[in-house]
Design a protein around this motif. Structure first.
Motif, PDB file in Angstrom:
ATOM      1  N   PRO A   8       1.122  -1.111   0.414  1.00  0.00           N
ATOM      2  CA  PRO A   8      -0.206  -0.025   0.062  1.00  0.00           C
ATOM      3  C   PRO A   8       0.287   1.250   0.251  1.00  0.00           C
ATOM      4  CG  PRO A   8      -1.095  -1.513   1.392  1.00  0.00           C
ATOM      5  CD  PRO A   8       0.702  -2.628   0.858  1.00  0.00           C
ATOM      6  N   LEU A   9       2.239   1.468   0.806  1.00  0.00           N
ATOM      7  CA  LEU A   9       2.854   2.538   0.601  1.00  0.00           C
ATOM      8  C   LEU A   9       3.636   2.748  -0.459  1.00  0.00           C
ATOM      9  CD1 LEU A   9       3.609   4.489   1.535  1.00  0.00           C
ATOM     10  CD2 LEU A   9       5.737   3.081   2.880  1.00  0.00           C
ATOM     11  N   VAL A  12       0.778   4.062  -2.842  1.00  0.00           N
ATOM     12  CA  VAL A  12       0.329   5.560  -2.930  1.00  0.00           C
ATOM     13  C   VAL A  12       1.098   6.151  -3.081  1.00  0.00           C
ATOM     14  CG1 VAL A  12      -0.013   7.032  -0.269  1.00  0.00           C
ATOM     15  CG2 VAL A  12      -1.183   4.458  -0.079  1.00  0.00           C
ATOM     16  N   LEU A  13       2.530   5.723  -3.077  1.00  0.00           N
ATOM     17  CA  LEU A  13       3.435   6.586  -3.512  1.00  0.00           C
ATOM     18  C   LEU A  13       3.509   7.161  -5.294  1.00  0.00           C
ATOM     19  CD1 LEU A  13       6.760   6.219  -1.637  1.00  0.00           C
ATOM     20  CD2 LEU A  13       4.827   8.003  -1.366  1.00  0.00           C
ATOM     21  N   ALA A  14       3.321   5.932  -5.682  1.00  0.00           N
ATOM     22  CA  ALA A  14       3.202   5.913  -6.860  1.00  0.00           C
ATOM     23  C   ALA A  14       1.943   6.700  -7.675  1.00  0.00           C
ATOM     24  CB  ALA A  14       2.983   4.410  -7.425  1.00  0.00           C
ATOM     25  N   LEU A  15       0.747   6.120  -7.315  1.00  0.00           N
ATOM     26  CA  LEU A  15      -0.822   7.415  -7.029  1.00  0.00           C
ATOM     27  C   LEU A  15       0.165   9.449  -7.011  1.00  0.00           C
ATOM     28  CD1 LEU A  15      -3.255   4.649  -5.200  1.00  0.00           C
ATOM     29  CD2 LEU A  15      -3.234   5.396  -8.238  1.00  0.00           C
ATOM     30  N   TRP A  16       0.176   9.231  -5.856  1.00  0.00           N
ATOM     31  CA  TRP A  16       1.143  10.691  -5.649  1.00  0.00           C
ATOM     32  C   TRP A  16       1.781  11.108  -6.864  1.00  0.00           C
ATOM     33  CZ3 TRP A  16       5.402  12.934  -3.551  1.00  0.00           C
ATOM     34  CH2 TRP A  16       5.773  14.327  -3.345  1.00  0.00           C
ATOM     35  N   ALA A  17       2.833  10.308  -6.835  1.00  0.00           N
ATOM     36  CA  ALA A  17       4.074  10.829  -8.735  1.00  0.00           C
ATOM     37  C   ALA A  17       2.723  11.283  -9.806  1.00  0.00           C
ATOM     38  CB  ALA A  17       4.713   9.540  -8.574  1.00  0.00           C
ATOM     39  N   ILE A 123      -6.255   6.235  -3.703  1.00  0.00           N
ATOM     40  CA  ILE A 123      -4.927   6.111  -2.084  1.00  0.00           C
ATOM     41  C   ILE A 123      -6.081   5.602  -1.077  1.00  0.00           C
ATOM     42  CG2 ILE A 123      -4.391   7.260  -0.709  1.00  0.00           C
ATOM     43  CD1 ILE A 123      -3.244   9.158  -3.139  1.00  0.00           C
ATOM     44  N   ALA A 124      -7.248   6.298  -1.515  1.00  0.00           N
ATOM     45  CA  ALA A 124      -8.837   5.750   0.999  1.00  0.00           C
ATOM     46  C   ALA A 124      -8.986   5.054  -0.314  1.00  0.00           C
ATOM     47  CB  ALA A 124      -9.686   6.894  -0.357  1.00  0.00           C
ATOM     48  N   GLN A 125      -8.512   3.782  -0.504  1.00  0.00           N
ATOM     49  CA  GLN A 125      -9.066   2.043  -0.362  1.00  0.00           C
ATOM     50  C   GLN A 125      -7.965   1.844  -0.293  1.00  0.00           C
ATOM     51  OE1 GLN A 125     -10.218   1.142  -4.924  1.00  0.00           O
ATOM     52  NE2 GLN A 125     -12.225   1.454  -3.813  1.00  0.00           N
ATOM     53  N   HIS A 131      -4.242   5.135   8.571  1.00  0.00           N
ATOM     54  CA  HIS A 131      -2.763   5.712   7.570  1.00  0.00           C
ATOM     55  C   HIS A 131      -3.983   6.293   6.874  1.00  0.00           C
ATOM     56  CE1 HIS A 131       0.482   3.812   9.724  1.00  0.00           C
ATOM     57  NE2 HIS A 131      -0.147   2.135   9.379  1.00  0.00           N
ATOM     58  N   GLN A 132      -5.138   6.947   6.315  1.00  0.00           N
ATOM     59  CA  GLN A 132      -5.361   7.242   5.592  1.00  0.00           C
ATOM     60  C   GLN A 132      -5.979   8.897   5.409  1.00  0.00           C
ATOM     61  OE1 GLN A 132     -10.044   7.462   5.241  1.00  0.00           O
ATOM     62  NE2 GLN A 132     -10.038   5.607   3.971  1.00  0.00           N
ATOM     63  N   GLY A 133      -5.741   9.558   6.737  1.00  0.00           N
ATOM     64  CA  GLY A 133      -5.532  10.710   7.289  1.00  0.00           C
ATOM     65  C   GLY A 133      -4.123  11.207   6.038  1.00  0.00           C
TER      66      GLY A 133
END
Length: 390
Positions: A8-9, A12-17, A123-125, A131-133
């Motif tokens: 998940p980490l 999340v970073l890939a989606l932020w990218a 990301i929320a999923q 950790h969601q917030g």
């Protein structure tokens, strides 16, 4: 090693990218706007559409993109957005005639919407529980971070590769994100697609979204945030002493980002997202009261952006907190895109008109009004939610 890249980490970073790439669709034009104006010659006010057409698409089609995501699935919509972004940037790198460049910005608006609606929902999923917030606060920083990066790399890139080099580099970046996320994101969306809604059903869904105290609340508060955020980024440095203008211009977005990912993330572990949003707006209102009483100062504006940083990440975190179902989250993020683009589009002209009036207190009063209206809107939505759940 494969497990790390599927964690998940990492996702999340890939989606932020990918979000950075979406924000760069604005930034790659803004940071070299004078050079583009010079290249295209006497285009007059029409050159402003190079920036605003993406916002226009968001205003008109923000919720429509959310509906499309419900139909085709999050993963597919995200990858379509990234691939379309690659194609558009490759085309723009050729520096086409002005009319074709404007047309390409319309298609880029579709790409931008697809990414900024699907990525935070994914990301929320992926980042559940405490950790969601934090994950959504990180997502909320994507716009400011992308502009900061682009401000650093734009001129060296243009100097080395010409005016089209920035779009070419952006195409490569978006292609890398598309390849990475195609491989990394799980193929979990195997449900039967619902039937496509009619135009009348699309209109009804707009009414449903903005009448819902659960789906609409983050978007309505976000409107007042975006009315002032971009406008102040452009205007506040000009109100400071000349010797402090560079400091204010650089420190404001950094203050907002740092506040969001540190203090905002910490508060979201203990408080509901809406409470954090209201806290940020309340602090901003008090700071604008100080502005009205004492006049502008560099540290006042920087502190204001610390307060607004609380609103930034918590607004994205509020969508999954208030809406447990996937379809409602998609519509909530579509609403954020729609009201955010509306605020970005009209905020700066309003602030410029206020400054042109010459009234000393007009700007702080307007800002206090925006933040006060945001607080009242969230309180009214919270009361309606309590009544609906009673």
């Amino acid at each position: 090693m494969t497990g790390l890249f599927k964690s998940p980490l990492f996702l999340v970073l890939a989606l932020w990218a990918a979000g950075l790439g979406a924000a760069a669709q604005f930034a790659k034009v803004v940071v070299i706007f004078p050079e583009l104006q010079a290249h295209y010659g006497e285009t007059g006010a029409a050159s402003g559409y190079l920036v605003s057409l993406i916002s226009f698409m968001g205003m008109v089609l923000g919720l429509v993109a959310g509906i499309i995501a419900i139909q085709i699935g999050l993963r597919r919509l995200l990858l379509i957005g990234l691939i379309l972004g690659v194609a558009v940037s490759i085309f723009q790198a050729t520096l086409p005639p002005f009319g074709w460049m404007l047309a390409s910005r319309v298609f880029e608006g579709f790409s931008h919407l697809a990414i900024i609606i699907s990525a935070p929902t994914l990301i929320a999923q992926l980042a559940v529980g405490r950790h969601q917030g934090t994950a959504l606060t990180l997502w909320g920083s994507f716009f400011g971070v992308a502009f900061a990066i682009m401000a650093v790399v734009a001129q060296p890139t243009v100097t080395a590769f010409g005016l089209g080099g920035l779009s070419a580099a952006h195409a490569l970046y978006m292609a890398a994100c598309a390849v990475l996320l195609t491989w990394a994101l799980p193929l979990h969306d195997r449900r039967a697609a619902p039937s496509w809604p009619s135009l009348s059903e699309v209109a009804r869904r707009h009414l449903t979204v903005y009448s819902s105290p659960f789906i609409a609340a983050p978007a309505l508060g976000w409107l007042f945030y975006t009315l002032t955020f971009v406008a102040l980024m452009a205007i506040a440095p000009t109100l400071a002493d000349p010797q402090h203008r560079a400091l204010v211009a650089a420190a404001m977005p950094l203050a907002s980002i740092l506040s969001s990912i540190t203090l905002g993330s910490w508060l979201l572990r203990y408080l509901p997202a809406v409470t954090v949003i209201i806290t940020g707006f309340a602090l901003a209102t008090l700071l604008m009261l100080a502005f009205a009483l004492t006049g502008p100062s560099p540290w006042l504006f920087i502190t204001l952006f610390i307060a607004l940083g609380l609103v930034q990440g918590a607004s994205f975190a509020a969508v999954p907190q208030l809406n447990p179902s996937l379809s409602d989250r998609l519509l909530g993020n579509g609403g954020l895109a729609q009201t955010g683009n509306l605020g970005n589009s009209i905020g700066t002209p309003i602030v410029l008109a206020i400054l042109a009036s010459g009234a000393t207190l007009a700007l702080p009063v307007f800002l206090m009004g925006c933040y006060g209206c945001a607080i009242l809107t969230h309180l009214a939505m919270a009361r309606r939610r309590r009544e609906a759940q009673a």
